[in-house]
Structures are given as structure tokens and as C-alpha cells.
Motif scaffolding. Structure first.
Motif, mmCIF file in Angstrom:
data_model
loop_
_atom_site.group_PDB
_atom_site.id
_atom_site.type_symbol
_atom_site.label_atom_id
_atom_site.label_comp_id
_atom_site.label_asym_id
_atom_site.label_seq_id
_atom_site.Cartn_x
_atom_site.Cartn_y
_atom_site.Cartn_z
ATOM 1 N N ILE A 79 -52.533 57.319 -109.785
ATOM 2 C CA ILE A 79 -51.265 57.184 -110.827
ATOM 3 C C ILE A 79 -50.778 55.834 -110.813
ATOM 4 O O ILE A 79 -50.356 55.294 -109.691
ATOM 5 N N THR A 80 -50.683 55.299 -112.042
ATOM 6 C CA THR A 80 -50.103 53.824 -111.938
ATOM 7 C C THR A 80 -48.739 53.858 -112.758
ATOM 8 O O THR A 80 -48.587 54.522 -113.860
ATOM 9 N N VAL A 81 -47.633 53.750 -112.228
ATOM 10 C CA VAL A 81 -46.327 53.838 -112.858
ATOM 11 C C VAL A 81 -46.323 52.412 -113.498
ATOM 12 O O VAL A 81 -46.437 51.448 -113.120
ATOM 13 N N LEU A 82 -45.749 52.649 -114.774
ATOM 14 C CA LEU A 82 -45.563 51.397 -115.905
ATOM 15 C C LEU A 82 -44.128 51.489 -116.113
ATOM 16 O O LEU A 82 -43.726 52.581 -116.608
ATOM 17 N N ASP A 83 -43.434 50.427 -116.037
ATOM 18 C CA ASP A 83 -41.927 50.452 -116.307
ATOM 19 C C ASP A 83 -41.645 49.871 -117.676
ATOM 20 O O ASP A 83 -42.950 49.258 -118.288
ATOM 21 N N ILE A 90 -61.719 59.189 -116.973
ATOM 22 C CA ILE A 90 -60.826 59.265 -118.163
ATOM 23 C C ILE A 90 -59.490 58.697 -117.674
ATOM 24 O O ILE A 90 -58.802 59.020 -116.652
ATOM 25 N N VAL A 91 -58.495 58.187 -118.710
ATOM 26 C CA VAL A 91 -57.245 57.828 -118.304
ATOM 27 C C VAL A 91 -56.601 58.326 -119.225
ATOM 28 O O VAL A 91 -56.542 58.316 -120.480
ATOM 29 N N ILE A 102 -52.550 57.938 -115.762
ATOM 30 C CA ILE A 102 -53.284 58.830 -114.686
ATOM 31 C C ILE A 102 -54.703 58.580 -114.996
ATOM 32 O O ILE A 102 -55.335 58.808 -116.067
ATOM 33 N N HIS A 103 -55.355 58.172 -114.110
ATOM 34 C CA HIS A 103 -56.809 58.042 -113.984
ATOM 35 C C HIS A 103 -57.433 59.143 -113.098
ATOM 36 O O HIS A 103 -56.987 59.619 -112.080
ATOM 37 N N VAL A 104 -58.418 60.033 -114.095
ATOM 38 C CA VAL A 104 -58.967 61.194 -113.462
ATOM 39 C C VAL A 104 -60.338 61.159 -113.390
ATOM 40 O O VAL A 104 -60.987 60.014 -113.714
#
Length: 159
Positions: free
Chosen positions: A76-80, A37-38, A31-33
Motif C-alpha cells: 500500500i502506498t499512501v499518497l497525500d 494490478i494497481v 494498492i498494488h495487488v
């Protein structure tokens, strides 16, 4: 790390699709805010009104939960392929009998406290508030946060 599939979603555009947001629950995400900040962790919950998120972050054998206000989330980046890192406390298993017993107990508790309660399918409805399975204080759906807080208190006081 080369076999990880990555998908990034712009959060403001995703707010228009509640089913999509629900599909992100319990996925390992980045999550990049604001302020660049990540955070990395498992997405536990997304507030359907303010779009705030609760993220479970693991470090070693410890699990830390953080609250991120919805206005601060940029994408939001989904990481599998991170299933082995999933926090153990999300693996709560309820049997159908446990859930039915909890539902009956909660309905009788609300009736004992003279609240207008009905059952609509699997949901318990108290006025304009729905309580979804597995019927805990965290399974309340309401538009009014003050009323939701009072119902939550009542559930927590249930014997």
C-alpha cells in the motif's frame, strides 16, 4: 504532482501492527495487488482478521467501492494532498445526542430479544461481540463471522 509525499508499506509486514493499519483508514492510497494490478482510492476499511480492504474509487462525480481480498494485497502506498477528491459519502456527521440515542435504542432492542447485553464504556457488548460507536451494522467487532452476521441481521431488523 511534485508536492505529493509518498510512503509505500509492504502489506504483510504491516499486518502485525493493527494501530498502523487503522491509521491508513480514509487516506488516499495506491494498492498494488497480485497480477501486477494497481488500484487508487480512499481506503475505507481493513478487515482485522483476513486483512481484506474496501476501497472507494472516484471517477468524475461517481464513487465506486471495491473489495480486495487480503491475500491479494502486496503493498500500500499512501499518497497525500488528495483531500479534495475524498468521496462525499464519508462525510457523515453524527452528533453526540444521535449516537447516545442509537446506543440506547440498540441496547433495548437486544434486551427485548432476550440477548445478554451490557455496556462497557462506549461499547455495547453482546456475548463476545462488541458494537462500537456510531452503532451501525458495520460497527461490529467479532471473532466469529457467523455470529457477527446474525447480530448484523438483528440490527438491520431493528425498528
Amino acid at each position: 504532482m511534485d508536492d505529493i509525499s509518498v510512503q509505500t508499506y509492504e502489506f504483510n509486514a504491516s499486518k502485525e501492527d493493527p494501530l498502523f493499519l487503522n491509521s491508513l483508514i480514509f487516506k488516499y492510497v495506491k494498492i498494488h495487488v497480485l497480477r501486477d494490478i494497481v488500484y487508487h482510492g480512499y481506503l475505507e476499511s481493513i478487515d482485522p482478521l483476513q486483512y481484506s480492504v474496501i476501497l472507494s474509487m472516484t471517477k468524475g462525480n461517481e464513487c465506486k467501492k471495491i473489495f480486495i481480498p487480503g491475500h491479494a494485497v502486496l503493498n500500500i502506498t499512501v499518497l497525500d494532498n488528495f483531500d479534495s477528491l475524498k468521496p462525499k459519502n464519508n462525510e457523515v456527521i453524527f452528533t453526540a445526542e444521535d449516537v447516545l440515542e442509537k446506543k440506547q435504542k440498540m441496547v433495548s432492542w437486544f434486551k427485548k430479544n432476550l440477548l445478554p447485553v451490557i455496556e462497557e464504556g462506549e461499547n455495547i457488548v453482546v456475548g463476545n461481540i462488541s458494537i462500537l460507536p456510531p452503532y451501525s451494522e458495520n460497527d461490529i467487532c467479532a471473532l466469529n463471522p457467523i455470529v457477527a452476521t446474525e447480530v448484523r441481521k438483528m440490527i438491520l431488523n431493528m425498528p
